[in-house]
Design a protein around this motif. Structure first.
Motif, mmCIF file in Angstrom:
data_model
loop_
_atom_site.group_PDB
_atom_site.id
_atom_site.type_symbol
_atom_site.label_atom_id
_atom_site.label_comp_id
_atom_site.label_asym_id
_atom_site.label_seq_id
_atom_site.Cartn_x
_atom_site.Cartn_y
_atom_site.Cartn_z
ATOM 1 N N THR A 102 -15.501 -2.633 -1.855
ATOM 2 C CA THR A 102 -14.247 -1.933 -2.144
ATOM 3 C C THR A 102 -14.175 -1.647 -3.648
ATOM 4 O OG1 THR A 102 -13.220 -4.100 -2.111
ATOM 5 C CG2 THR A 102 -12.929 -2.778 -0.158
ATOM 6 N N ASP A 103 -13.154 -0.877 -4.046
ATOM 7 C CA ASP A 103 -13.096 -0.423 -5.439
ATOM 8 C C ASP A 103 -13.062 -1.598 -6.414
ATOM 9 O OD1 ASP A 103 -13.214 2.129 -4.594
ATOM 10 O OD2 ASP A 103 -11.103 2.606 -4.951
ATOM 11 N N ASN A 140 -17.780 -3.594 6.670
ATOM 12 C CA ASN A 140 -17.697 -3.786 8.123
ATOM 13 C C ASN A 140 -19.026 -4.296 8.703
ATOM 14 O OD1 ASN A 140 -17.779 -2.919 11.049
ATOM 15 N ND2 ASN A 140 -15.659 -2.467 10.529
ATOM 16 N N GLY A 155 -7.694 -0.772 8.307
ATOM 17 C CA GLY A 155 -9.068 -0.585 8.787
ATOM 18 C C GLY A 155 -9.746 -1.874 9.217
ATOM 19 N N HIS A 196 -20.159 3.342 -6.722
ATOM 20 C CA HIS A 196 -20.355 2.775 -5.368
ATOM 21 C C HIS A 196 -21.853 2.700 -5.044
ATOM 22 C CE1 HIS A 196 -16.414 2.057 -3.706
ATOM 23 N NE2 HIS A 196 -15.973 3.266 -3.992
ATOM 24 N N ASP A 238 -7.571 3.735 8.785
ATOM 25 C CA ASP A 238 -6.231 3.353 8.344
ATOM 26 C C ASP A 238 -5.149 4.102 9.134
ATOM 27 O OD1 ASP A 238 -7.399 1.683 6.496
ATOM 28 O OD2 ASP A 238 -7.237 3.099 4.836
ATOM 29 N N SER A 254 -15.746 5.237 2.397
ATOM 30 C CA SER A 254 -14.590 4.522 1.840
ATOM 31 C C SER A 254 -13.307 5.149 2.359
ATOM 32 C CB SER A 254 -14.643 4.566 0.316
ATOM 33 O OG SER A 254 -14.345 5.861 -0.137
ATOM 34 N N GLY A 255 -12.184 4.766 1.757
ATOM 35 C CA GLY A 255 -10.897 5.323 2.171
ATOM 36 C C GLY A 255 -10.718 6.749 1.671
ATOM 37 N N GLY A 256 -11.438 7.111 0.621
ATOM 38 C CA GLY A 256 -11.291 8.437 0.043
ATOM 39 C C GLY A 256 -12.477 9.356 0.290
ATOM 40 N N GLY A 286 -12.767 5.754 6.311
ATOM 41 C CA GLY A 286 -11.813 4.655 6.079
ATOM 42 C C GLY A 286 -10.380 5.121 6.273
ATOM 43 N N GLY A 346 -15.871 0.940 0.660
ATOM 44 C CA GLY A 346 -15.027 -0.042 1.361
ATOM 45 C C GLY A 346 -15.452 -0.316 2.802
ATOM 46 N N VAL A 347 -15.846 0.725 3.539
ATOM 47 C CA VAL A 347 -16.181 0.552 4.960
ATOM 48 C C VAL A 347 -17.522 -0.179 5.121
ATOM 49 C CG1 VAL A 347 -16.401 1.770 7.178
ATOM 50 C CG2 VAL A 347 -14.792 2.607 5.471
HETATM 51 O O1 KG4 Z 1 -13.851 1.843 -1.434
HETATM 52 P P1 KG4 Z 1 -12.424 1.544 -1.118
HETATM 53 O O2 KG4 Z 1 -11.833 0.266 -1.658
HETATM 54 O O3 KG4 Z 1 -11.472 2.646 -1.634
HETATM 55 C C1 KG4 Z 1 -11.766 3.966 -1.769
HETATM 56 O O4 KG4 Z 1 -12.487 4.338 -2.731
HETATM 57 O O5 KG4 Z 1 -11.288 4.719 -0.900
HETATM 58 O O6 KG4 Z 1 -12.285 1.596 0.473
HETATM 59 C C2 KG4 Z 1 -11.104 1.234 1.134
HETATM 60 C C3 KG4 Z 1 -11.232 1.622 2.592
HETATM 61 C C4 KG4 Z 1 -9.915 1.530 3.359
HETATM 62 O O7 KG4 Z 1 -9.776 2.704 4.141
HETATM 63 C C5 KG4 Z 1 -10.113 0.305 4.250
HETATM 64 O O8 KG4 Z 1 -9.382 0.362 5.470
HETATM 65 C C6 KG4 Z 1 -11.597 0.376 4.511
HETATM 66 O O9 KG4 Z 1 -12.162 0.764 3.272
HETATM 67 N N1 KG4 Z 1 -12.137 -0.932 4.918
HETATM 68 C C7 KG4 Z 1 -12.660 -1.183 6.130
HETATM 69 C C8 KG4 Z 1 -13.060 -2.536 6.113
HETATM 70 N N2 KG4 Z 1 -12.766 -3.066 4.888
HETATM 71 C C9 KG4 Z 1 -12.213 -2.051 4.155
HETATM 72 N N3 KG4 Z 1 -12.814 -0.377 7.199
HETATM 73 C C10 KG4 Z 1 -13.387 -0.914 8.293
HETATM 74 N N4 KG4 Z 1 -13.791 -2.205 8.357
HETATM 75 C C11 KG4 Z 1 -13.650 -3.051 7.315
HETATM 76 N N5 KG4 Z 1 -14.079 -4.313 7.392
#
Ligand code: KG4
Ligand code: ZN
Length: 349
Positions: free
Chosen positions: A313-314, A285, A187, A122, A174, A143-145, A170, A281-282
């Motif tokens: 994102t991943d 935004n 998200g 990342h 969610d 991110s989500g994690g 993230g 992922g975030v």
């Molecule tokens: O990096 P990622 O694909 O997965 C992990 O490694 O966790 O991040 C996914 C996260 C999810 O929680 C998703 O809801 C969030 O990123 N996400 C966002 C946006 N796009 C993805 N959160 C807020 N605003 C966004 N535009």
């Protein structure tokens, strides 16, 4: 570092750390293909990622995803010179699938194998296409994690300054989206609704304002939102669109204020910082980007984020780039037999 040195090997990179089966072909900082097969729909009915289901779906898809990545890159498998694979952090059974496939390929092709830290992926995603990013860096990986704040004096020596003590940002987005009936993972939808809401409608607490450290916490904020929704539902069967938008806006405001607080504190602690990196992922935004740009500007620091939301994102391209950054710095190839998953892999503090 030059954008693409002639000796950079052709890398096949694999990431199966969560619910995305991703394979990329990269050379240096150039991305020849970055194929992603998402399992999001299969996990949605469970409201979150089910690790064993993720592993089974990775196993079903990985062969086809490798073929597509090679075809899109216009590369034959026999031309691949290095295999790179995420070995952590992530869901153990999911990581295992990618590692097993990477080992098999490295053995069959008799080429070096490199294990990659997903979070270093990342971080280095901002280097795609040979963009030059000035060191030293402060990085927010959201991110989500994970929610992590890093000091990066050098791309290969990363210090963990702070991380979330419970939910990742993230994940909190969610979960709140789910409470508001916006589906999973919601998200992005939640943030879009927040654009139409009033962030001053509800006074949600900004977490850990006086904690004195650089850690994060989202469970208290998430519970405050839950209580507010329950309160509103005491008097009416469901929330109005306006209430949903206002809750979304008020939550997003507090959630991002928390990120800003900690980044600001870190910028004061590391005044030598030249670049603020936002990735994960975030980082997709746009509202967060503009808030952090403002903060970075006020410290005379440049804000940098990945060039596309696909790189936020991943994805496996960032794994290929991370491997190259380490190879260029002299990292030794793995002993194929010994490479193992480390599901709770962390940077040193
Ligand atoms: O990096 P990622 O694909 O997965 C992990 O490694 O966790 O991040 C996914 C996260 C999810 O929680 C998703 O809801 C969030 O990123 N996400 C966002 C946006 N796009 C993805 N959160 C807020 N605003 C966004 N535009
Ligand atoms: Zn990730």
């Amino acid at each position: 570092m030059s954008p693409t040195t002639p000796q950079a090997p052709l890398i096949l990179a694999i990431d199966t750390s969560c619910d995305e089966t991703s394979v990329a072909v990269t050379r240096g900082f150039n991305i020849l293909s970055n194929t992603i097969s998402s399992q999001v729909r299969q996990h949605a009915k469970f409201g979150g990622v089910v690790p064993m289901l993720a592993a089974r779906l990775h196993e079903e898809k990985i062969g086809a995803v490798i073929e597509i990545a090679l075809r899109q890159a216009k590369v034959d498998l026999s031309q691949i010179e290095v295999v790179a694979v995420t070995y952590g952090p992530g869901l153990a059974p999911a990581l295992q699938t990618g590692i097993a496939k990477a080992k098999q390929l490295a053995r069959e092709l008799d080429i070096p194998l490199y294990g990659v830290n997903h979070m270093h992926g990342h971080l280095t995603s901002v280097l795609a296409k040979g963009r030059s990013v000035e060191l030293p860096i402060l990085a927010l990986l959201a991110s989500g994690g994970h929610t992590e704040l890093l000091a990066v004096p050098d791309w290969n020596s990363v210090q963990l300054l702070g991380e979330t003590l419970d939910d990742a940002v993230g994940e909190a987005f969610d979960k709140v989206a789910k409470m508001l009936g916006l589906g999973y993972p919601g998200g992005k939808v939640l943030s879009a609704l927040a654009d139409a809401g009033n962030e001053h409608s509800y006074m949600f607490p900004i977490p850990m304002k006086n904690s004195g450290d650089l850690n994060f916490s989202y469970s208290g904020l998430k519970n405050a939102v839950r209580l507010q929704i329950e309160k509103l539902k005491n008097n009416q069967p469901y929330l109005s669109q306006q209430e949903i938008q206002d809750i979304a806006a008020s939550f997003r405001s507090a959630a991002f204020a928390h990120l800003r607080d900690k980044v600001s504190k870190a910028l004061f602690t590391f005044p030598e910082t030249k670049t603020l990196v936002l990735a994960g992922g975030v980082a997709a935004n746009t509202f967060l980007r503009s808030q952090l740009r403002h903060l970075a500007n006020s410290h005379g620091v440049k804000l940098v984020f990945p060039t596309s939301s696909k790189l936020c994102t991943d994805n496996a391209a960032m794994i290929g780039i991370s491997a190259w950054v380490e190879i260029e710095a002299g990292k030794k190839r793995e002993n194929i037999e010994k490479l193992d998953r480390v599901s709770n892999l962390r940077f040193a503090e």
